[in-house]
Design a protein around this motif. Structure first.
Motif, PDB file in Angstrom:
ATOM      1  N   TYR A  98       0.821  -1.216   0.000  1.00 21.78           N
ATOM      2  CA  TYR A  98       0.000   0.000   0.000  1.00 21.78           C
ATOM      3  C   TYR A  98       0.855   1.266   0.000  1.00 21.78           C
ATOM      4  O   TYR A  98       0.403   2.307  -0.459  1.00 21.78           O
ATOM      5  CB  TYR A  98      -0.897   0.035   1.246  1.00 21.78           C
ATOM      6  CG  TYR A  98      -2.094  -0.877   1.208  1.00 21.78           C
ATOM      7  CD1 TYR A  98      -2.451  -1.556   0.053  1.00 21.78           C
ATOM      8  CD2 TYR A  98      -2.889  -1.041   2.338  1.00 21.78           C
ATOM      9  CE1 TYR A  98      -3.559  -2.399   0.043  1.00 21.78           C
ATOM     10  CE2 TYR A  98      -4.003  -1.863   2.324  1.00 21.78           C
ATOM     11  CZ  TYR A  98      -4.324  -2.548   1.177  1.00 21.78           C
ATOM     12  OH  TYR A  98      -5.419  -3.368   1.162  1.00 21.78           O
ATOM     13  N   SER A  99       2.071   1.175   0.530  1.00 23.52           N
ATOM     14  CA  SER A  99       2.875   2.401   0.652  1.00 23.52           C
ATOM     15  C   SER A  99       3.206   3.011  -0.719  1.00 23.52           C
ATOM     16  O   SER A  99       3.540   4.186  -0.813  1.00 23.52           O
ATOM     17  CB  SER A  99       4.141   2.143   1.477  1.00 23.52           C
ATOM     18  OG  SER A  99       4.954   1.228   0.808  1.00 23.52           O
ATOM     19  N   ASN A 100       3.074   2.212  -1.779  1.00 23.48           N
ATOM     20  CA  ASN A 100       3.285   2.760  -3.131  1.00 23.48           C
ATOM     21  C   ASN A 100       2.063   3.528  -3.634  1.00 23.48           C
ATOM     22  O   ASN A 100       2.128   4.207  -4.656  1.00 23.48           O
ATOM     23  CB  ASN A 100       3.560   1.617  -4.120  1.00 23.48           C
ATOM     24  CG  ASN A 100       4.849   0.912  -3.809  1.00 23.48           C
ATOM     25  OD1 ASN A 100       5.828   1.552  -3.427  1.00 23.48           O
ATOM     26  ND2 ASN A 100       4.853  -0.404  -3.936  1.00 23.48           N
ATOM     27  N   LEU A 101       0.959   3.380  -2.924  1.00 22.07           N
ATOM     28  CA  LEU A 101      -0.300   3.959  -3.417  1.00 22.07           C
ATOM     29  C   LEU A 101      -0.704   5.238  -2.682  1.00 22.07           C
ATOM     30  O   LEU A 101      -1.772   5.777  -2.914  1.00 22.07           O
ATOM     31  CB  LEU A 101      -1.433   2.918  -3.286  1.00 22.07           C
ATOM     32  CG  LEU A 101      -1.147   1.521  -3.852  1.00 22.07           C
ATOM     33  CD1 LEU A 101      -2.335   0.595  -3.620  1.00 22.07           C
ATOM     34  CD2 LEU A 101      -0.831   1.580  -5.347  1.00 22.07           C
ATOM     35  N   VAL A 102       0.150   5.686  -1.783  1.00 18.05           N
ATOM     36  CA  VAL A 102      -0.165   6.886  -0.980  1.00 18.05           C
ATOM     37  C   VAL A 102       1.008   7.851  -1.067  1.00 18.05           C
ATOM     38  O   VAL A 102       2.154   7.427  -0.944  1.00 18.05           O
ATOM     39  CB  VAL A 102      -0.340   6.513   0.521  1.00 18.05           C
ATOM     40  CG1 VAL A 102      -0.891   7.682   1.305  1.00 18.05           C
ATOM     41  CG2 VAL A 102      -1.207   5.302   0.688  1.00 18.05           C
ATOM     42  N   THR A 103       0.707   9.124  -1.235  1.00 17.74           N
ATOM     43  CA  THR A 103       1.811  10.091  -1.259  1.00 17.74           C
ATOM     44  C   THR A 103       2.068  10.631   0.155  1.00 17.74           C
ATOM     45  O   THR A 103       1.171  10.612   1.008  1.00 17.74           O
ATOM     46  CB  THR A 103       1.495  11.289  -2.186  1.00 17.74           C
ATOM     47  OG1 THR A 103       0.390  11.987  -1.612  1.00 17.74           O
ATOM     48  CG2 THR A 103       1.183  10.846  -3.606  1.00 17.74           C
ATOM     49  N   ILE A 104       3.273  11.109   0.359  1.00 18.93           N
ATOM     50  CA  ILE A 104       3.627  11.684   1.658  1.00 18.93           C
ATOM     51  C   ILE A 104       2.767  12.931   1.909  1.00 18.93           C
ATOM     52  O   ILE A 104       2.273  13.142   3.012  1.00 18.93           O
ATOM     53  CB  ILE A 104       5.135  11.995   1.705  1.00 18.93           C
ATOM     54  CG1 ILE A 104       5.890  10.662   1.718  1.00 18.93           C
ATOM     55  CG2 ILE A 104       5.514  12.839   2.926  1.00 18.93           C
ATOM     56  CD1 ILE A 104       7.352  10.748   1.503  1.00 18.93           C
ATOM     57  N   ALA A 105       2.553  13.704   0.839  1.00 18.69           N
ATOM     58  CA  ALA A 105       1.747  14.931   0.982  1.00 18.69           C
ATOM     59  C   ALA A 105       0.334  14.590   1.464  1.00 18.69           C
ATOM     60  O   ALA A 105      -0.232  15.281   2.315  1.00 18.69           O
ATOM     61  CB  ALA A 105       1.687  15.666  -0.347  1.00 18.69           C
ATOM     62  N   ARG A 106      -0.226  13.495   0.947  1.00 18.22           N
ATOM     63  CA  ARG A 106      -1.589  13.101   1.342  1.00 18.22           C
ATOM     64  C   ARG A 106      -1.621  12.699   2.821  1.00 18.22           C
ATOM     65  O   ARG A 106      -2.567  13.049   3.544  1.00 18.22           O
ATOM     66  CB  ARG A 106      -2.059  11.933   0.439  1.00 18.22           C
ATOM     67  CG  ARG A 106      -3.396  11.341   0.816  1.00 18.22           C
ATOM     68  CD  ARG A 106      -4.539  12.333   0.619  1.00 18.22           C
ATOM     69  NE  ARG A 106      -5.814  11.781   1.021  1.00 18.22           N
ATOM     70  CZ  ARG A 106      -6.333  11.885   2.254  1.00 18.22           C
ATOM     71  NH1 ARG A 106      -5.679  12.530   3.193  1.00 18.22           N
ATOM     72  NH2 ARG A 106      -7.507  11.355   2.525  1.00 18.22           N
ATOM     73  N   LEU A 107      -0.593  11.990   3.264  1.00 18.55           N
ATOM     74  CA  LEU A 107      -0.537  11.601   4.678  1.00 18.55           C
ATOM     75  C   LEU A 107      -0.395  12.840   5.561  1.00 18.55           C
ATOM     76  O   LEU A 107      -1.031  12.939   6.607  1.00 18.55           O
ATOM     77  CB  LEU A 107       0.640  10.655   4.927  1.00 18.55           C
ATOM     78  CG  LEU A 107       0.460   9.222   4.415  1.00 18.55           C
ATOM     79  CD1 LEU A 107       1.777   8.464   4.459  1.00 18.55           C
ATOM     80  CD2 LEU A 107      -0.598   8.485   5.227  1.00 18.55           C
ATOM     81  N   GLU A 108       0.424  13.766   5.111  1.00 13.80           N
ATOM     82  CA  GLU A 108       0.635  14.988   5.909  1.00 13.80           C
ATOM     83  C   GLU A 108      -0.631  15.838   5.991  1.00 13.80           C
ATOM     84  O   GLU A 108      -0.811  16.590   6.933  1.00 13.80           O
ATOM     85  CB  GLU A 108       1.778  15.811   5.304  1.00 13.80           C
ATOM     86  CG  GLU A 108       3.132  15.207   5.635  1.00 13.80           C
ATOM     87  CD  GLU A 108       4.286  15.888   4.904  1.00 13.80           C
ATOM     88  OE1 GLU A 108       5.419  15.747   5.369  1.00 13.80           O
ATOM     89  OE2 GLU A 108       4.053  16.537   3.858  1.00 13.80           O
ATOM     90  N   ARG A 109      -1.504  15.673   5.002  1.00 14.31           N
ATOM     91  CA  ARG A 109      -2.753  16.465   4.994  1.00 14.31           C
ATOM     92  C   ARG A 109      -3.864  15.796   5.815  1.00 14.31           C
ATOM     93  O   ARG A 109      -4.887  16.404   6.065  1.00 14.31           O
ATOM     94  CB  ARG A 109      -3.251  16.624   3.551  1.00 14.31           C
ATOM     95  CG  ARG A 109      -2.624  17.756   2.772  1.00 14.31           C
ATOM     96  CD  ARG A 109      -3.505  18.152   1.591  1.00 14.31           C
ATOM     97  NE  ARG A 109      -4.011  17.027   0.829  1.00 14.31           N
ATOM     98  CZ  ARG A 109      -3.382  16.448  -0.190  1.00 14.31           C
ATOM     99  NH1 ARG A 109      -2.214  16.910  -0.574  1.00 14.31           N
ATOM    100  NH2 ARG A 109      -3.919  15.424  -0.835  1.00 14.31           N
ATOM    101  N   ASN A 110      -3.661  14.527   6.182  1.00 16.44           N
ATOM    102  CA  ASN A 110      -4.720  13.806   6.898  1.00 16.44           C
ATOM    103  C   ASN A 110      -4.999  14.515   8.232  1.00 16.44           C
ATOM    104  O   ASN A 110      -4.116  14.608   9.091  1.00 16.44           O
ATOM    105  CB  ASN A 110      -4.276  12.355   7.144  1.00 16.44           C
ATOM    106  CG  ASN A 110      -5.379  11.521   7.761  1.00 16.44           C
ATOM    107  OD1 ASN A 110      -5.982  11.915   8.753  1.00 16.44           O
ATOM    108  ND2 ASN A 110      -5.638  10.372   7.179  1.00 16.44           N
ATOM    109  N   PRO A 111      -6.221  15.044   8.430  1.00 15.47           N
ATOM    110  CA  PRO A 111      -6.492  15.846   9.638  1.00 15.47           C
ATOM    111  C   PRO A 111      -6.250  15.093  10.950  1.00 15.47           C
ATOM    112  O   PRO A 111      -5.763  15.678  11.914  1.00 15.47           O
ATOM    113  CB  PRO A 111      -7.971  16.209   9.496  1.00 15.47           C
ATOM    114  CG  PRO A 111      -8.321  15.974   8.074  1.00 15.47           C
ATOM    115  CD  PRO A 111      -7.394  14.932   7.548  1.00 15.47           C
TER     116      PRO A 111
END
Ligand code: SF4
Length: 336
Positions: A98-111
């Motif tokens: 799954y780690s290939n399917l998520v960007t770092i920016a998206r994780l950082e934006r997760n409220p």
């Protein structure tokens, strides 16, 4: 008919308190007893290590404490599967995929992650670990490796489920329709405030009543609860709306009792000490059967091991089946 599968769990970082009971445990017992679902509860030791990596003893010790709390409040291992997260290696494997399917920016934006990182400044300083930032990815693996379709959560956890759904959609769009998109089910129960009126209840704040607290501990804690600060004398009219004792009466006392408490308080006909004693008694009436059940298991630790072993074996089997499908879809099924 195939039952919908619920996946839920807790980080084993301490004993569970009444906030956990009203926030999730009571609901889990209800779902279990309905017989309409298949419920899996994971003791999330790997997730607990993301912010306790320097304290493995604490996590290890609390795995059994949390399970005893589950059993004490009515989780039945014959009806609900209880398992240890770290003993399902397939979850770690799926997390990597799954780690290939998520960007770092998206994780950082997760409220949810943003809020939690802010709360853990002391541990992380300015630089958060890869493991903590990525825990929504491993949580997505926890849910989907067990083929979870219904996830009971509080409102603050909704972004984690949304992240999981995004990962599932991306996986399915690339590798084919293999995974089920889980649905969040908002728990009706609200977050329970601490005895001091703090929005959060927890050990570090010293404002929690634990399910395993003795009657004496409950009495002492209730006596320290915050009441209407403007009420000086016993016959001063009070305001139950700003009193934590009245707040807890709404959780532990009957509707009739609550009505009477509010009326008498407003008329200055009720003493705070008597009001607290009544609350402590009502809390103890609810906790007493839990204490007795807990004691039974405390004296028989081998039963806890058996429950965990059995639950983990069952969960592992489910995880293996999911991974077989996942690897086939990803063309990673080289040999039988
Ligand atoms: Fe609170 Fe009860 Fe005192 Fe009123 S009488 S302020 S509800 S503790």
């Amino acid at each position: 008919m195939v039952k919908k599968r619920i996946v839920t769990g807790d980080r084993p970082t301490g004993k569970l308190h009444i906030g956990h009971y009203f926030g999730s445990l009571k609901n889990r017992v209800k779902l279990q007893e309905s017989g309409d679902y298949e419920q899996y509860i994971l003791v999330a030791d790997v997730q607990a290590l993301t912010d306790n990596f320097n304290n493995p003893e604490k996590v290890r010790k609390n795995v059994r404490e949390v399970v005893m709390d589950y059993l004490a409040c009515g989780i039945d291992p014959k009806k609900t599967t209880i398992y240890i997260q770290s003993m399902i290696p397939e979850t770690a494997e799926l997390t990597v995929f799954y780690s290939n399917l998520v960007t770092i920016a998206r994780l950082e934006r997760n409220p949810t992650v943003k809020t939690e990182i802010a709360q853990k400044r002391e541990l992380f300083g300015e630089s958060v670990t890869y493991g903590f930032l990525g825990y929504p990815v491993s949580q997505a693996a926890d849910i989907t490796v067990m083929d979870g379709t219904l996830i009971p959560v509080g409102e603050d956890q909704l972004p984690l489920i949304e992240q999981c759904r995004e990962i599932v959609r991306k996986f399915n769009s690339i590798y084919g329709e293999v995974l089920q998109e889980p649905q969040a089910v908002l728990s009706n129960e609200k977050r329970i405030k601490g005895l001091d009126g703090n929005e959060k209840m927890g050990k570090s704040l010293g404002n929690a009543i634990y399910l395993s607290d003795s009657a004496e501990e409950v009495n002492k804690k209730v006596m320290s609860a915050v009441t209407d600060p403007n009420r000086i004398k016993k016959d001063d009219p009070g305001n139950p709306d700003v009193c934590m004792v009245s707040y807890y009466h709404k959780l532990f006392s009957t509707e009739e009792e609550c009505k009477k408490i509010c009326e008498e308080c407003r008329l200055g006909q009720r003493g705070c000490v008597a009001c607290k004693k009544q609350l402590a008694q009502n809390i103890n009436n609810i906790l007493q059967p839990m204490r007795e059940k807990r004691k039974y298991y405390e004296e028989r630790p081998e039963l806890i091991d058996e429950i965990l072993k059995e639950g983990t074996e069952k969960a592992r089997q489910t995880a293996k089946e999911t991974m077989k499908k996942v690897k086939k879809a990803m063309m990673l099924d080289y040999f039988e």
